[in-house]
Write an enzyme that holds these catalytic residues in place. Structure first.
Site, PDB file in Angstrom:
ATOM      1  N   ASN A 122      11.877  12.219  -1.871  1.00  0.00           N
ATOM      2  CA  ASN A 122      12.729  12.721  -3.104  1.00  0.00           C
ATOM      3  C   ASN A 122      12.134  13.793  -3.656  1.00  0.00           C
ATOM      4  OD1 ASN A 122      10.757  11.692  -4.689  1.00  0.00           O
ATOM      5  ND2 ASN A 122      12.297  10.273  -5.972  1.00  0.00           N
TER       6      ASN A 122
ATOM      7  N   SER B 191       3.585   8.713  -3.782  1.00  0.00           N
ATOM      8  CA  SER B 191       3.079   8.431  -5.200  1.00  0.00           C
ATOM      9  C   SER B 191       2.467   9.920  -5.928  1.00  0.00           C
ATOM     10  CB  SER B 191       1.962   7.559  -5.266  1.00  0.00           C
ATOM     11  OG  SER B 191       1.401   7.358  -6.534  1.00  0.00           O
TER      12      SER B 191
ATOM     13  N   TYR C 245      -1.619   4.633 -12.924  1.00  0.00           N
ATOM     14  CA  TYR C 245      -1.787   5.069 -11.394  1.00  0.00           C
ATOM     15  C   TYR C 245      -2.837   4.134 -10.704  1.00  0.00           C
ATOM     16  CZ  TYR C 245      -3.314   7.864  -7.350  1.00  0.00           C
ATOM     17  OH  TYR C 245      -3.734   8.133  -6.068  1.00  0.00           O
TER      18      TYR C 245
ATOM     19  N   LYS D 211      -1.806   1.448  -7.586  1.00  0.00           N
ATOM     20  CA  LYS D 211      -2.197   1.385  -6.596  1.00  0.00           C
ATOM     21  C   LYS D 211      -3.081  -0.074  -6.206  1.00  0.00           C
ATOM     22  CE  LYS D 211      -1.541   5.434  -4.986  1.00  0.00           C
ATOM     23  NZ  LYS D 211      -0.817   5.691  -3.810  1.00  0.00           N
TER      24      LYS D 211
ATOM     25  N   TYR E  23       1.851 -10.079   1.698  1.00  0.00           N
ATOM     26  CA  TYR E  23       2.772 -10.037   2.940  1.00  0.00           C
ATOM     27  C   TYR E  23       1.948 -10.343   4.131  1.00  0.00           C
ATOM     28  CZ  TYR E  23       7.535  -8.934   0.936  1.00  0.00           C
ATOM     29  OH  TYR E  23       8.477  -8.998   0.381  1.00  0.00           O
TER      30      TYR E  23
END
Length: 286
Positions: A3, A46, A116, A120, A130
């Site tokens: 974006n 990021s 930040y 992370k 996951y």
């Protein structure tokens, strides 16, 4: 998919004519749908410079939490290998030097850099979750200081700031007394390391960086000499929680990926300087 919150379309313009290149202008913190098969998903979005994440703390946290949640779900559905770009900042202001992947870090979660650092760290945690609970094929690359062409002049990090200031004949701004250290890796070496990790089936974090350590004061002097500038060094207060030392232990990268950096700092800086000369001459600030 981007974006352009901190990026520029100029960096990918050369790819548009390619038959197999497709671009999505989209915010990855929102639901992501990509039709068809996907083999690899690399989540590298990021804000990464202190100027950016201090000005955009909420966006930084969202892209480190909502975005990996969206993309890990996509990777699970598509049966794709999922790679995240983590950072040496997960080590904070380290008590262990150099930093191996087994070091858990020394981070202030509510300090100005916390948005930040913790984004992370969460990103790594959800990626491993996951992998562990859903069997998603995942990889984590911890990126140390990297430099090369296409960096923004107004990035706020040491190299763009030093080069642009030196080329303009301005004072070189060094924070603190300049004794803090960094280890700079040329972008070609970084990309090679990322590619090797992506093509592997390794799931634990891997440091990718150049272990050639230098103080910030020495680095500023190196830039002044390289540019032939008459700039002098100007010192300012060190920002809160700024790491005093940074150097990767790349033993794991050598053993798992057969990787180590090949481009010397002197060689990489010459190529980077040519890019910055053109940017400063035409007056492009970003």
């Amino acid at each position: 998919m981007d974006n352009f919150l901190t990026g520029s379309v100029e960096n990918i313009e050369h790819l548009f004519p390619l038959e197999h290149f497709e671009f999505y202008n989209h915010d990855v913190t929102k639901f992501v749908h990509v039709p068809g098969e996907l083999d690899y998903i690399l989540h590298f979005a990021s804000p990464a410079s202190p100027i950016d994440y201090l000005q955009m703390p909420i966006q930084t946290l969202k892209v480190g939490s909502l975005a990996p949640y969206n993309l890990l779900g996509l990777a699970r559905v598509k049966n794709a290998r999922f790679m995240i770009a983590s950072t040496s900042e997960v080590y904070g202001d380290p008590n262990v030097h150099p930093q191996p992947e087994t070091y858990w870090g020394h981070v202030n979660p509510i300090g100005p850099r916390g948005v930040y650092d913790e984004a992370k760290r969460f990103q790594e945690a959800i990626t491993m979750a996951y992998h562990t609970y859903h069997g998603v094929n995942t990889g984590i690359v911890r990126i140390f200081n990297t430099y090369g062409p296409r960096m923004r002049l107004d990035d706020g990090r040491a190299l763009p700031a030093f080069m642009s200031q030196a080329l303009r004949g301005e004072d070189i701004t060094v924070f603190g007394d300049g004794s803090q250290t960094r280890s700079f890796c040329y972008v070609d070496d970084l990309v090679d390391g990322i590619f090797r990790l992506t093509m592997s089936d390794y799931h634990e974090p891997v440091n990718i960086g150049n272990p050639a350590e230098i103080t910030i004061k020495e680095f500023a002097e190196e830039i002044v000499e390289l540019t032939g500038s008459n700039s002098t060094i100007s010192y300012r207060d060190l920002p809160k929680d700024d790491p005093k030392q940074r150097r990767p232990d790349i033993t794991r990268a050598k053993e798992v990926l057969n990787w180590e950096p090949k481009v010397s700092r002197s060689e990489g800086l010459k190529v980077t300087l040519d890019y910055f000369k053109n940017k400063v001459e035409v007056g492009v600030g970003s």
